[in-house]
Design a protein around this motif. Structure first.
Motif: not given
Ligand code: ADE
Length: 237
Positions: A184-185, A199, A213-214, A216-217, A220-221, A224
């Protein structure tokens, strides 16, 4: 763990293993890394390490004799079936099996002595592969001028997985790939940089929400940049 690198360009490695986690692991006695010049094992008076390919064609091929002598010196034998337990002889080549985090983990868990042979020119005499090599490995679908950068990549990714090489036990577990997703970011101070803010969820101290959140990110990453990790198919080409 002991790592030996065989190359015709030993200077290429300079201080590359003298920084950060690898340096710390070396100082702590977790790993010993030595770089050897294949030419030192050449026995003829010109110290030849390469020759023209049988059958013709471009480029030069690394000769078998110096590599066999080096492997015998480093492992005690040039019979692949007689290597001491925990010994892996790795040939870096674009024809190899793709190197992945899972392979790094397997080496870190199972190997105690890794010898990496850096290929050059058009390749290495195939008898090296047939008789000495336990793992032919490629770091990606592109052709490097030689295996040297690949040896650095592989050594780095393995050493950081060795017990106690990282500061905290959990750092490697959260790396990209280790859970099947990219990492994650991450953010650090300042919370507001030129109006670009961190965030909110990361600032509120709610650990369950932060973990969600981590995840989900990370998902998502991965979607992508590496859809193939989710679908099992290669999204490119
Ligand atoms: N030597 C040349 N290209 C390579 C690659 N992609 N991986 C490993 N060794 C190489």
């Amino acid at each position: 763990m002991k790592i030996d690198v065989l190359t015709i360009f030993p200077e290429f490695f300079g201080q590359v293993f003298d920084f950060g986690i690898i340096r710390r692991a070396k100082l702590a006695g977790i790993v010993e890394i030595n770089v050897h010049d294949i030419r030192e094992y050449a026995t003829d008076k010109h110290k030849m390490v390469d020759d023209r390919p049988f059958g013709g064609g471009d480029g030069m091929v690394l000769k078998p004799e110096p590599i066999f002598a080096a492997i015998e010196n480093l492992t005690g034998t040039c019979d692949r079936d007689a290597y001491p337990a925990g010994t892996r002889v790795v040939l870096l080549s674009p024809q190899g099996k793709p190197f992945k985090q899972a392979m790094a983990k397997e080496f870190a868990d199972d190997a105690t002595h890794i010898v990496m042979i850096c290929g050059r020119y058009e390749g290495v005499d195939e008898r090296v592969n047939d008789l000495l090599v336990t793992d032919e490995v490629s770091i990606g679908d592109y052709v490097l001028s030689g295996g040297e950068p690949a040896a650095i990549v592989i050594a780095d990714s393995i050493v950081r997985l060795l017990p106690n090489a990282l500061g905290s036990d959990t750092s490697a577990a959260n790396d990209s790939f280790s859970g099947g997703l990219l990492d994650c970011p991450h953010y650090t101070r300042p919370a507001d940089f030129r109006g670009y803010t961190v965030p909110e969820v990361l600032l509120n101290g709610n650990h369950a929400e932060i973990e969600k959140w981590r995840f989900e990110k990370a998902l998502e990453k991965t979607r992508q940049n590496r859809i193939d990790l989710l679908t099992g198919e290669n999204g490119e080409m």
